[in-house]
Write an enzyme that holds these catalytic residues in place. Structure first.
Site: not given
Length: 332
Positions: A13, A39, A61, A163, A167, A231
């Site tokens: 962010g 929040d 998140a 998780y 998402k 990855r």
């Protein structure tokens, strides 16, 4: 545009905020690190923050693996309830543009091809195979070893842990909001993001952070399995740029559009550990053979859709990015 950036003081962010400012936008940071009560589950606080806002970039998140269920309620609360509260307030305030921090974890395993049966979807790896050091998924039809490839956005969702499940739920909520309000929603399915300001020494960070944190302590990075897991490591500044491009784009009204956000250059986990160790000047990584249930073997991105439709392309190469990350500051 005046853009509310939830999680705007965090790892990704904060880079989004910088890119938006550089492109002439007015980012508004909404983050628990910056302001008491900021929040996304707090409807009144969110509603106040949305005043005068043209768009939302939703980065807030709880991240990480979520492999067990000890934190399941917290993941669902922060990620899914938080997103629902945010979208409800956006609907009420008339804010109709959303970019969501999605994730490649919604796919589960990546794309695999069997020499006999073509494209197949292997199930979760068996504990007996993992304990025996047999890490490669096998064809669910004939048992042959598979060839990994790039996963595209039309691959079926198959979340393998808590998780990942949250998402995917965020995307469904955003899609429902877009249909209901006539808004535009984009989910950027991040692959393995790394770079400056990554959090250190936390179970909720990515593998690059684990390696970098170990080196900072003078320890050898510990690589799970055999280190050959593939990855797509994408630099945080490229991810931030993708957010800005998505906010500015004319995307489908009344629907959610998903874009893989990766470098397009697959590397193994072992390669990342070795490159970081060399750049940092630290101990050689140790391949442990250990495993974690819920981990997937190979997941690499086909980001051609994002390039073609929005004109985005990554600018930071793997070698350059790793050298910078080896010396960059990290967050507590």
């Amino acid at each position: 545009m005046r853009v509310l950036v939830t999680g705007g003081a965090g790892f990704i962010g904060s880079h989004v905020v910088e890119v938006l400012q550089a492109r002439g936008h007015e980012p508004v940071v909404f983050d628990v690190r910056e302001e008491a009560g900021a929040d996304v589950r707090d409807r009144e606080a969110v509603s106040r923050a949305l005043s005068g806002v043209d768009a939302v970039c939703h980065q807030a998140a709880m991240v990480g693996l979520g492999t067990g269920f000890a934190d399941a309620a917290e993941y669902v609360s922060r990620n899914d309830l938080g997103t629902a509260v945010l979208l409800t307030a956006m609907a009420e305030k008339g804010v109709r543009r959303l970019v969501l921090a999605g994730s490649m974890v919604v796919y589960g395993e990546g794309r695999y091809t069997c020499a006999r049966h073509g494209v197949v979807r292997p199930g979760p790896r068996a504990v007996t195979d993992l304990e025996a050091g047999r890490f490669e998924p096998r064809c669910p039809v004939c048992g042959l070893e598979l060839s990994p490839g790039l996963v595209a956005e039309d691959a079926p969702a198959d979340p393998r842990n808590v998780y990942a499940t949250t998402k995917l739920a965020q995307e469904h909520l955003a899609a429902a909001w877009a249909r209901s309000t006539g808004g535009t929603a984009v989910s950027l399915r991040y692959h393995n993001v790394y770079g400056p300001r990554m959090p250190r020494d936390t179970p909720y960070a990515g593998v690059a952070s684990f390696f970098r944190s170990a080196l900072a302590r003078g320890e050898a990075p510990r690589v799970f399995e055999d280190g050959r897991q593939r990855r797509d490591f994408v630099h945080v500044r490229d991810v931030a740029a993708a957010n800005a491009v998505a906010l500015e784009a004319d995307t489908a009204v009344g629907a959610l559009t998903a874009y893989n956000t990766g470098s397009g250059e697959p590397h193994t986990v072992g390669e990342m550990a070795r490159a970081l160790a060399v750049a940092f000047g630290g101990p050689t990584p140790v391949v442990t053979g250990e495993y974690r249930l819920g981990d997937v073997r190979h997941i690499t991105a086909d980001s051609s859709r994002l390039r073609a439709e929005l004109g985005w392309k990554p600018e930071v190469g793997f070698e350059e990015g790793v050298r910078e990350f080896a010396r960059a500051g990290m967050r507590a």
